[in-house]
Design a protein around this motif. Structure first.
Motif, PDB file in Angstrom:
ATOM      1  N   GLY A  25       0.936   4.201  -2.789  1.00  0.00           N
ATOM      2  CA  GLY A  25       0.624   5.576  -2.421  1.00  0.00           C
ATOM      3  C   GLY A  25       1.755   6.529  -2.740  1.00  0.00           C
ATOM      4  N   LEU A  51      -0.037  11.442   0.450  1.00  0.00           N
ATOM      5  CA  LEU A  51      -0.194  12.831   0.873  1.00  0.00           C
ATOM      6  C   LEU A  51       1.038  13.327   1.621  1.00  0.00           C
ATOM      7  N   TRP A  87      -3.095   6.328   1.178  1.00  0.00           N
ATOM      8  CA  TRP A  87      -3.392   7.762   1.161  1.00  0.00           C
ATOM      9  C   TRP A  87      -2.419   8.528   2.059  1.00  0.00           C
ATOM     10  N   GLY A 100      -5.277  11.141   5.589  1.00  0.00           N
ATOM     11  CA  GLY A 100      -4.430   9.961   5.484  1.00  0.00           C
ATOM     12  C   GLY A 100      -4.777   8.879   6.486  1.00  0.00           C
ATOM     13  N   ALA A 120      -3.334  16.105   4.817  1.00  0.00           N
ATOM     14  CA  ALA A 120      -2.577  14.854   4.872  1.00  0.00           C
ATOM     15  C   ALA A 120      -2.675  14.203   6.244  1.00  0.00           C
ATOM     16  N   LEU A 128      -8.235   7.222   5.627  1.00  0.00           N
ATOM     17  CA  LEU A 128      -8.406   6.444   4.400  1.00  0.00           C
ATOM     18  C   LEU A 128      -7.400   5.319   4.255  1.00  0.00           C
ATOM     19  N   SER A 168       0.830  -1.211   0.000  1.00  0.00           N
ATOM     20  CA  SER A 168       0.000   0.000   0.000  1.00  0.00           C
ATOM     21  C   SER A 168       0.859   1.254   0.000  1.00  0.00           C
TER      22      SER A 168
END
Length: 729
Positions: free
Chosen positions: A438, A486, A482, A475, A471, A478, A434
């Protein structure tokens, strides 16, 4: 997505961190034209406010931050000095990384501040080697931490959680009301009340996890309360509790009340002691004067001995003696509970308390308590040691790679290792996937931003504060992809104001993240990849191996000839193994369940081990017979102890993945032998209860390792209801 109940705290935190980070950054960059303190002020707020999960209320968090400030200043100084050579910085990272991660043994608050402190050293140990800027670095760090602490205190502060004392008092009230007959709860309701004291259900800042006397006392009181409620639940299932309450209220059946007045008297004193202990927890002040539960239990035992030595028609039936044995166990639990609460509230060194092995810490100096906590975790069997070693090696390797390859912004390599490492390789890989995704998206967006705005620093200045606010709030809500994407935009916007930057900054960011992710994944694969899922089996095996000898030692002490000639066995080995097992189980419960498709009832093992520990303390103390036990009763007790030891040895072998030893139980009488002495009854009740609990564990554990369970243990008794296996002890 995070639940709605947590949205508000996350938003409030993002506001506090964004304001603290912006205040120092804008002041030093645009007010004083000093980029070095600006960078340290920015990362001080982000490190301690966002990347460090410091638990507690605003006041508690601010206190931790202020206490961490001197340590942070020392780490920045050390990092600045060791930045002269890569090998020096690597060695420093190895030592600092281990010590800070190992600080988790001190409790949730030091553990929460550790990541931020790691980042202080990491930021300072990278080139350029500029010792002349040390004072600027220290000034920026100090400013950032102080502003963040002020924001924690006065800007949307986090409200305090209920204290552990409050929760303990509420749960103990339930137990006291049940004993007094003021409420009639089901076994499930009693166990649910006890489950409120699981550490997983307690806010991290309020968990009694430190090494001090007061904290240890509260932790022991919580364990005793959970054990008391489990006892009451079991007695409710057996129909014994209702009979005991009748005697306590004077409503016993005609005739029966004349044969067992001692039970009613002791139950009344137990109920009163529960009420006094609840009052002490709520007021924070213990009642003056010594407690008399010891004398009450001694008088109860003397009464039982007189009853069985009287005329034959006045000897209570075995059913009454067994009920008295159950009440005696409840009284001892309440006695231990009251003493632990007294120690937890007073917090000072006290004279020796019986049993001394259980309350050893009440006489120890603070230095000894810390040394014992550290020594007990300096072992590969400790998950705290494993976690600290894993992250220290990963950070040192990342520093070596970043320095050897001369990576631009090598700080981000170690930041990736620190923020993406997990306790299992599966969880680490999931986080890395992830995070890399991101960061790729964030790097593209950051590159486009840098190309579009070029060197218009006023535009970056206008974007930075709202970018941090978004952010730091969106962040965490989510997910990690994310948050990483961010955060890439935030660091690109900040660095573009400190020095001229191009789209290559975004490229350096993604290279650093991928490099750090690869190092973190490699270390997670090589160092205890299963996390606590494998370690919990090892520690439970060690715990089970200590159970059998202790049970046999207790039986040997009570059946010795002449009576009293054999000393009571030491409980220290079991206490040590129990601590390691509880620590491993706590981490096991926090790790992804997909790593353990079949789970044994480890919680039942911990409950049974606690019962062995408690019985090993009070049976030799209150039940050491003045005359020898009947030979039939002594043989039955030895056979039950041998059978129980065989069961625990088989369980230990299964936990280790070995072939269990053959089941060779000693034959036992098909019909119960009359047990007129209280000592023999108490011992038999204890062994039967343990046999039931370990039988349930043994019925499940072979399925988890794909083996066929052996026959039931020789100790008599039918299995009772299954313990819940959720939560942290």
């Amino acid at each position: 997505m995070t639940g709605r109940a947590q949205w508000t705290p996350i938003l409030h935190r993002s506001i506090r961190v964004s304001l603290a980070a912006s205040a120092g950054f804008y002041l030093f960059v645009y007010g004083l034209d000093e980029p070095v303190p600006a960078l340290y002020s920015l990362f001080a707020a982000i490190s301690l406010g966002l990347l460090s999960p410091i638990p507690g209320s605003g006041r508690q968090r601010a206190e931790v931050m202020l206490k961490a400030l001197p340590v942070g200043l020392l780490l920045v100084t050390l990092g600045t000095a060791l930045a002269v050579r890569t090998w020096a910085a690597v060695l420093g990272m190895l030592v600092v990384g281990f010590l800070l991660a190992f600080a988790a043994v001190a409790g949730p608050r030091p553990a929460g501040a550790a990541p931020g402190l790691q980042l202080f050293y990491i930021l300072a140990c990278f080139p350029p080697y500029e010792p002349g800027t040390l004072w600027l670095r220290l000034g920026g760090l100090t400013f950032g931490v102080l502003v963040l602490a002020l924001c924690e205190l006065f800007l949307l502060p986090q409200p305090p959680d209920p204290t552990y004392r409050t929760t303990l008092a509420e749960v103990l009230t339930t137990a006291g009301d049940t004993i007094a007959g003021r409420t009639d709860l089901s076994p499930e309701a009693l166990r649910a009340a006890g489950a409120r004291l699981r550490l997983s259900c307690i806010p991290p800042a309020e968990r009694p996890a430190g090494p001090g006397r007061a904290v240890r006392g509260l932790a022991q009181a919580g364990s005793a309360t959970r054990r008391l409620l489990e006892q009451l639940a079991h007695l409710t299932e057996m129909g014994v509790l209702r009979e005991l309450v009748r005697y306590g209220s004077g409503a016993g059946a005609p005739g029966r009340s004349r044969t067992d007045p001692a039970s009613g008297s002791l139950l009344t004193q137990v109920s009163a002691l529960c009420d006094r202990t609840v009052a002490a927890l709520r007021t924070g002040r213990t009642a003056p004067g010594p407690q008399r539960m010891d004398k009450a239990i001694d008088a109860f035992q003397q009464t039982r001995s007189r009853q069985v030595s009287g005329p034959a028609d006045e000897v209570p039936p075995v059913a009454v003696l067994r009920r008295q044995a159950a009440l005696l166990a409840v009284a001892e639990s309440v006695r231990i509970l009251e003493i632990a609460v007294r120690v937890g509230l007073e917090g000072r060194r006290t004279p020796p308390i019986e049993p001394r092995e259980l309350f050893w810490y009440t006489q120890a100096a603070t230095v000894r308590l810390w040394a014992r906590r550290i020594k007990g975790n300096i072992t590969p069997s400790s998950v705290q040691f494993q976690n600290a070693a894993r992250i220290a090696v990963a950070l040192a390797a990342a520093r070596l790679v970043a320095g050897s390859l001369d990576l631009a912004h090598g700080f981000w390599v170690l930041l990736a290792v620190l923020t993406l490492s997990r306790t299992t390789v599966g969880a680490t890989w999931s986080a890395i996937r992830s995070a890399v995704l991101g960061n790729l998206v964030g790097a593209v967006a950051a590159g486009a931003l840098l190309l579009g705005l070029d060197r218009h620093t006023e535009a970056y200045a206008a974007i930075l504060a709202p970018a941090m606010l978004i952010a730091f709030s969106v962040g965490p809500l989510l997910g990690i992809a994310w948050a990483q994407g961010l955060f890439t935009l935030v660091v690109a916007t900040a660095f573009a104001q400190i020095a001229p930057a191009s789209w290559l900054l975004a490229e350096a960011r993604i290279v650093a993240v991928v490099t750090g992710s690869a190092i973190g994944l490699l270390c997670a694969t090589l160092a205890w990849p299963a996390g606590a899922h494998r370690e919990v089996r090892r520690t439970m095996a060690g715990l089970l191996r200590e159970c059998g000898p202790l049970v046999k030692g207790v039986v040997g002490a009570l059946t010795a000839l002449p009576p009293g000639s054999a000393p009571a066995p030491s409980t220290f080995p079991l206490l040590h193994r129990l601590h390691l097992a509880e620590s491993a189980y706590a981490q096991f419960r926090s790790e992804p369940r997909s790593q353990a498709p079949v789970s044994a009832d480890w919680h039942a093992v911990l409950i049974a081990s606690n019962q062995i520990l408690l019985g090993a303390e009070w049976l030799p103390r209150f039940d050491r017979p003045a005359t020898p036990l009947p030979p039939a009763a002594a043989d039955r007790a030895r056979a039950g102890a041998d059978a129980l030891a065989g069961t625990t040895d088989r369980l230990a072998a299964l936990c280790d993945g070995d072939r269990p030893p053959p089941h060779r139980a000693r034959p036992m009488p098909s019909e119960p032998t009359p047990l007129p002495l209280p000592a023999s009854v108490d011992l038999d009740v204890w062994l039967r209860s343990l046999s039931r609990q370990f039988t349930r564990v043994e019925a499940e554990l072979p399925e988890a390792v794909g083996q066929t369970p052996p026959g039931p243990p020789a100790a008599a008794g039918t299995p009772g209801p299954r313990h819940g296996s959720q939560g942290t002890p």
